[in-house]
Each structure stands twice: as structure tokens, then as C-alpha cells.
Enzyme design. Structure first.
Site: not given
Ligand code: ARG
Length: 390
Positions: A80, A83, A255, A260
Site C-alpha cells: 500500500c 499508508r 480512496w 488503479e
Molecule cells: N486496485 C484495486 C482496484 O482498482 C483496489 C485496491 C485498493 N486501493 C485503494 N486505493 N485502497 O479496485
């Protein structure tokens, strides 16, 4: 590709029949009380916990221990990048929930709080901790890998519709009688399994699902692609391991970081695979890799994600900002005399890696507890909607 010794998710050997490990309980309690002097001396607490484990095979965390344990699991999460805010985690103690109906309504509540509650879009990091597994006994769990995920279908022409990663799980939901609309962004039902009731399917109500339709700051055509994404990434199937006690149902969320969605979920060739579509609309020369059409489309897709979330007033971070924050976190922790375990391959963002400061250094990967683990069985349930291999 199979790489010997490589696992695509963190795991630990977990003997479901074994009593709580007194040594791990002691390590955790000492750390928890050391870092929280207001909790008082740890010795009397240790005596109680040792006796509880001897008599019952496990022990019960106080609300404070549970809350701090969950925060430590976040602090220890090797993968992560976010953090820096580990202390701000909102911990909802749901250890009294028993029935699938109770669990489901608390999951809806989780999503509402995480989405900002009265201020939709003000995403808050939240974890809901449900009853721990008792040694040798069955436990409640959620099959889905996240509380909100989009269904995937294999179209008549063999091309995927929706999220290809969810095709097997979606087919399993069909086997339970669920019917999706067959569109690109159908929110999957939740499968809540309890020992007494078995697996039960629940449709999330609209108030639990905050979504952002995607547009682009300059390309008016972008909105025509009909893309959207959900605002809250809530991992639902990792086990929270605190001081020898295991919480198989402890969904948590932060968030989103834009990449991602823009550089993985919508871009990966085995996910929504949007780069060829975006490049075509941009009129790029896709006949040769050396035109860097993929990279150019990737940047615009990611601008679209960040711009759209900002326009909608939904909290999101970008990879430059978050990389800088991670370095602040490293500095803070170093000052406190603590190591920051990290997995370079996950910390470095999936685009523009070397533009971010997290790229230019190495990290130690450590299995510090408390921690979140993904068990093989949980991974199989989320992938296939069954533990039977087909
Ligand atoms: N990478 C994953 C997704 O696209 C989520 C993982 C957790 N991500 C976060 N920002 N807490 O759905």
C-alpha cells in the site's frame, strides 16, 4: 507465466484448528500498549490473555486493541502506497453481528460511511471488523473480492462485456439465479456466507454505490464511451490477523489513486482494454508500437479519470502526490524508529514510474503482524464463486 516461489498475493500458513498463539498475542499486546501509553501497563493484561487462551483456546480483544490492531495491519501492508494516513482509519467494531441479514446491512452502512455519509464524495478509510474465527469452527465470510465490483460476461461473439476478471464469478452468480443486465457496469450482488445459513445473495441498494461517470477535460467524445467507475475500493476477502486472532471478515477501504482505474482496471488488456478504443478516437497511428500510441492514450485516459472524480467532488489522489506522501510516511516512520516494509513492484505506480520518487530506491519486504492476508480459499471463491475446481 509460472515463477517458482512467487505468489501473487501475501499469505501465511493459517491452521484453522490451532488455538491463538500466546507468543503472537504477547508481541501484539506489548506493541499496542507501548505505542499507546494511555492504555496503561501491559503486564496485567498479558496475564488475563494468557489465562483466556489456556482456558478457551483464544481471547477477546478490547475495542482499543482491535482498533489499533487494524491500524497496524494497514501500517504493515507492504503493497500500500497510501499508508501516510494509517492513524485515521475508522474502525467499526461489528463483532456482535451473526446473521447474513445483519452482516449485509452493516456492509451497506460501511459503504455509506466510506462514501462520505452526509458529504457524498468525502471518502473515508473505514474497516468493519466482524466476528473472529474460533479455532476449529466455521466462520462467516463474504465471497466477493470487493464490496463493489462490476460483472463480466462473455458476449455471443466471444468478446467480453463488463469486467473480464469477474466472468467466472458472474457465471456462478447466474447459477444462484442472479441475472445481470448484461451491460458493461452491472454491480455484482454480494455473497454473504454464514455457518448457519450458507451463502446468500444480496443486491446492494443505490445509496451504497457512489459512482463517477467519466468524461475528459478536452475530448467531448470521451463521455460517449460510457465509462464509469465506483468511488470506493473496499477489499472484502482478506483476513485481518491481530495478535494470533483471525478475522476472516473485515472489509476495508481507502480512496482511489487514479492509476488503479486509468492504468489498470480500464487499461489492462485482460480487463476493460480501453487503450485501442481511446487511441482510435484520438486518431493516433496504431500501426507501429514506436508511435507510442498506447502511452499517449494512457495519459488521456488517466487525465479523464482524475478530472472526472474532481468534477464529481469525489476524493481521489494522483500518483505523483501519493508517491510524495509515501516518502513523508517513510520519513515519519524512520523518525519513530520503525521499518516500513514495502513491495517495490506494488508501490511504484503503473505509469510514469521513474517520474515518481518511490521508484528511485529499494525497500525491505517484511511480514510484520498485525497484517492482512489473502487465503487461497478466499481467492478461489472470489475468482470462481466456488471452491470446487471446474
Ligand atoms: N486496485 C484495486 C482496484 O482498482 C483496489 C485496491 C485498493 N486501493 C485503494 N486505493 N485502497 O479496485
Amino acid at each position: 507465466m509460472i515463477v517458482p516461489g512467487y505468489r501473487d498475493h501475501p499469505t501465511e500458513a493459517w491452521d484453522r484448528d490451532a488455538p491463538a498463539d500466546p507468543a503472537e498475542a504477547e508481541d501484539f499486546l506489548r506493541l499496542c500498549y507501548l505505542e499507546n501509553p494511555r492504555l496503561g501497563p501491559v503486564e496485567p493484561r498479558l496475564a488475563i490473555v494468557r489465562a483466556q487462551i489456556a482456558a478457551t483456546g483464544t481471547y477477546v480483544h478490547t475495542t482499543e486493541e482491535l482498533g489499533y490492531g487494524a491500524k497496524l495491519a494497514w501500517r504493515n501492508a507492504n503493497r500500500c502506497i497510501g499508508r501516510l494516513y494509517w492513524r485515521s482509519l475508522v474502525v467499526l467494531d461489528r463483532r456482535r453481528a451473526r446473521t447474513a441479514d445483519e452482516i449485509f446491512s452493516l456492509l451497506v452502512h460501511h459503504l455509506q460511511i466510506a462514501s462520505g455519509g452526509e458529504r457524498p464524495g468525502a471518502i473515508r478509510p473505514v474497516i468493519s471488523v466482524f466476528p473472529p474465527a474460533r479455532p476449529g469452527r466455521p466462520y462467516a465470510r463474504v465471497w466477493n473480492d470487493q464490496l463493489i465490483r462490476y460483472a463480466g460476461y462473455r458476449g455471443a461473439d466471444g468478446r467480453p462485456v463488463g469486467d473480464p476478471r469477474q466472468i467466472a464469478f458472474t457465471a456462478a452468480m447466474r447459477g444462484f439465479g442472479w441475472r445481470g443486465k448484461g451491460e458493461a457496469f452491472d454491480v455484482l450482488p454480494l455473497v454473504v456466507e454464514t455457518p448457519a445459513e450458507g451463502p446468500r445473495l444480496y443486491e446492494l441498494p443505490e445509496r451504497a454505490i457512489l459512482e463517477v461517470p467519466l468524461g475528459h477535460p478536452e475530448y467531448a467524445w470521451f463521455a460517449e464511451l460510457g465509462l464509469r467507475w465506483h468511488a470506493v475500493p473496499a477489499i472484502a476477502n482478506m483476513r485481518l490477523s491481530v495478535g494470533g486472532v483471525h478475522y476472516p471478515l473485515a472489509p476495508f477501504n481507502g480512496w482511489y489513486m487514479g492509476t488503479e482505474i486509468g492504468a489498470r482496471n480500464l487499461a489492462d488488456a485482460d480487463r476493460y482494454d480501453m487503450l485501442p478504443v481511446v487511441a482510435a478516437r484520438m486518431g493516433l497511428d496504431t500501426s507501429r508500437e514506436s508511435t507510442l500510441w498506447r502511452d499517449r492514450a494512457l495519459v488521456e485516459l488517466n487525465r479523464a479519470v482524475l478530472w472526472s472524480f474532481e468534477r464529481a467532488g469525489v476524493k481521489m489522489t494522483d500518483h505523483h502526490t501519493e508517491s510524495a506522501r509515501f516518502l513523508t510516511h517513510l520519513a515519519n516512520e524512520e523518525k519513530a524508529g520503525r521499518p516500513v516494509p514495502a513491495d517495490w513492484t506494488w508501490i511504484v505506480p503503473p505509469m510514469s514510474g521513474a517520474l515518481t520518487p518511490v521508484f528511485h530506491r529499494y525497500y525491505a519486504e517484511l511480514d510484520l503482524r498485525p497484517a492482512f492476508y489473502l487465503d487461497d480459499e478466499a481467492a478461489a471463491l472470489a475468482r470462481d464463486g466456488t471452491t470446487r475446481t471446474r
